[in-house]
Design a protein around this motif. Structure first.
Motif, PDB file in Angstrom:
ATOM      1  N   SER A  50      -2.463   2.091   3.057  1.00  0.00           N
ATOM      2  CA  SER A  50      -2.282   1.562   1.701  1.00  0.00           C
ATOM      3  C   SER A  50      -1.309   2.419   0.901  1.00  0.00           C
ATOM      4  N   GLY A  51      -1.058   3.631   1.406  1.00  0.00           N
ATOM      5  CA  GLY A  51      -0.229   4.548   0.632  1.00  0.00           C
ATOM      6  C   GLY A  51      -1.054   5.374  -0.348  1.00  0.00           C
ATOM      7  N   THR A  73      -4.028   7.914  -0.180  1.00  0.00           N
ATOM      8  CA  THR A  73      -4.711   8.658   0.876  1.00  0.00           C
ATOM      9  C   THR A  73      -6.221   8.471   0.857  1.00  0.00           C
ATOM     10  N   ASP A 130      -7.287   5.110   2.152  1.00  0.00           N
ATOM     11  CA  ASP A 130      -7.189   5.041   3.611  1.00  0.00           C
ATOM     12  C   ASP A 130      -8.351   5.779   4.276  1.00  0.00           C
ATOM     13  N   GLN A 145      -1.577  -3.418  -3.619  1.00  0.00           N
ATOM     14  CA  GLN A 145      -1.188  -2.085  -3.161  1.00  0.00           C
ATOM     15  C   GLN A 145      -0.826  -2.112  -1.667  1.00  0.00           C
ATOM     16  N   TYR A 146      -1.622  -2.849  -0.884  1.00  0.00           N
ATOM     17  CA  TYR A 146      -1.319  -2.969   0.552  1.00  0.00           C
ATOM     18  C   TYR A 146      -0.007  -3.725   0.762  1.00  0.00           C
ATOM     19  N   THR A 150       2.590  -3.842  -1.418  1.00  0.00           N
ATOM     20  CA  THR A 150       3.749  -3.011  -1.801  1.00  0.00           C
ATOM     21  C   THR A 150       3.972  -1.899  -0.774  1.00  0.00           C
ATOM     22  N   ALA A 151       2.868  -1.378  -0.209  1.00  0.00           N
ATOM     23  CA  ALA A 151       3.024  -0.354   0.844  1.00  0.00           C
ATOM     24  C   ALA A 151       3.756  -0.960   2.040  1.00  0.00           C
ATOM     25  N   GLU A 211       7.408  -1.220   1.298  1.00  0.00           N
ATOM     26  CA  GLU A 211       8.060   0.095   1.384  1.00  0.00           C
ATOM     27  C   GLU A 211       8.390   0.466   2.830  1.00  0.00           C
ATOM     28  N   ARG A 212       7.597  -0.085   3.774  1.00  0.00           N
ATOM     29  CA  ARG A 212       7.893   0.146   5.199  1.00  0.00           C
ATOM     30  C   ARG A 212       8.964  -0.818   5.704  1.00  0.00           C
ATOM     31  N   MET A 215       3.454   0.387 -10.134  1.00  0.00           N
ATOM     32  CA  MET A 215       3.581  -0.209  -8.803  1.00  0.00           C
ATOM     33  C   MET A 215       4.914  -0.938  -8.713  1.00  0.00           C
TER      34      MET A 215
END
Ligand SMILES: Nc1ncnc2c1ncn2[C@@H]1O[C@H](COP(=O)(O)OP(=O)(O)O)[C@@H](O)[C@H]1O
Ligand SMILES: [Mg+2]
Length: 295
Positions: A45-46, A48, A51, A80-81, A83-84, A87-88, A113
């Motif tokens: 999720s980015g 910590t 996760d 959040q998941y 956007t993470a 980002e990948r 975000m």
């Protein structure tokens, strides 16, 4: 269709829409017809602590139910998941039933975000669905396009309450949703869907639909009262594909993003809404700031 000589066909009922330009039929989704091989891997999720709570992350090809009262953070956590994932460099899609796109975007900006809207890699498609105008068959078609055409790796359905409103009858919903989630799992998509419960604080929460058995993981969100303030709590109830923490943590958002406290080991009854400190009862009135470790 009931008979088609010399050829196979997908039996059952199919939704159709009559719009300007003609009639479109949305074939019933049959998940077993869609399998693809994908690598089993964690989707982080980015955040910590989130996760860690989830036992390392969410598995690709599984679905996660976020359940809790309004305002408890379901949409934000799901996003959040997404956007993470962007980002990948992955594509993500969110199907929004309950709020406007601008409400979603302004909340995201408020908590720092980064939502890059679009249909490409590294972007999130925000698809606002009008539950009155879209049939379940058409909705399944939209989800399929996001996966097969746009290569979405994370899909959000926010919320099932909204999806439910689009359905003519309840038992039909469960079957269609099950098929849709299986389809997404078979494609290696990480799916997040939300259920808003009624009741704000306390143990008497009711859900409009019991979707917990459909999901591979269930994340529970609750409000609780502590030292004269209303806080949010997060806990993982189940994860079919691996271990997870059994703890309850405090959850809060600020302009820097999403935060989780250490496990609330010294509080008992957080999920009832009115916890008590188990060891330091004399310090009961101590004002605990969000993020304080209650030790
Ligand atoms: N800028 C912000 N700063 C701090 N908290 C915020 C901010 N924006 C929204 N929130 C919190 O997020 C909550 C809404 O989260 P949301 O994900 O929309 O909940 P849900 O989807 O469960 O209804 C609000 O109740 C508020 O507590
Ligand atoms: Mg929401």
């Amino acid at each position: 269709m009931v008979k088609f000589r010399g050829s196979d066909f997908i039996s059952g009922f199919h939704d159709f829409a009559i719009r300007r330009g003609g009639l479109t039929v949305y074939p019933r989704l049959v998940a077993a017809q869609h399998t693809s091989s994908f690598q089993r891997e964690f989707i982080p999720s980015g955040v910590t602590a989130l996760d860690t709570l989830m036992g390392g992350g969410i598995d690709r090809g599984t679905s996660t139910l976020l359940i809790g009262p309004p305002g408890s953070g379901k949409s934000t956590l799901a996003l959040q998941y997404a956007t993470a994932a962007t980002e990948r460099g992955d594509h993500a899609a969110t199907f929004v039933f309950d709020e406007t796109k601008s409400a979603l975007l302004s909340r995201s900006v408020g908590i720092g975000m980064q939502v890059n809207e679009g249909l490409g890699a590294g972007e999130i498609a925000i698809c606002q669905i009008d539950p009155v105008a879209v049939s379940p068959g058409e909705f399944a078609h939209l989800v399929r396009s996001s996966v097969e055409r746009d290569r979405a790796r994370v899909v959000i359905i926010d919320s099932l309450n909204g999806y439910l409103n689009a359905m003519p009858q309840n038992n039909y919903l469960t079957a269609q949703l099950h098929e849709l989630l299986s389809y997404l799992n078979n494609h290696g998509v990480a799916t997040f869907f939300t259920v808003a419960q009624s009741g704000i604080i306390g143990a008497n929460m009711t859900s409009p639909v019991d979707a917990s058995y459909l999901a591979d993981s269930v994340v529970l969100l609750r409000y609780f009262e502590l030292a004269g303030t209303v806080r949010k709590a997060i806990s993982v109830l189940k994860k079919r594909t691996g271990g997870h923490e059994g703890s309850i943590r405090e959850l809060w958002f600020d302009k820097l993003g999403i935060h989780l406290s250490e496990p609330l080991l010294q509080l008992r009854g957080v999920l009832t809404g009115g916890p008590i400190e188990v060891e330091h009862a004399d310090e009961h009135k101590r004002r605990i700031q969000p993020g304080d470790h209650v030790t």
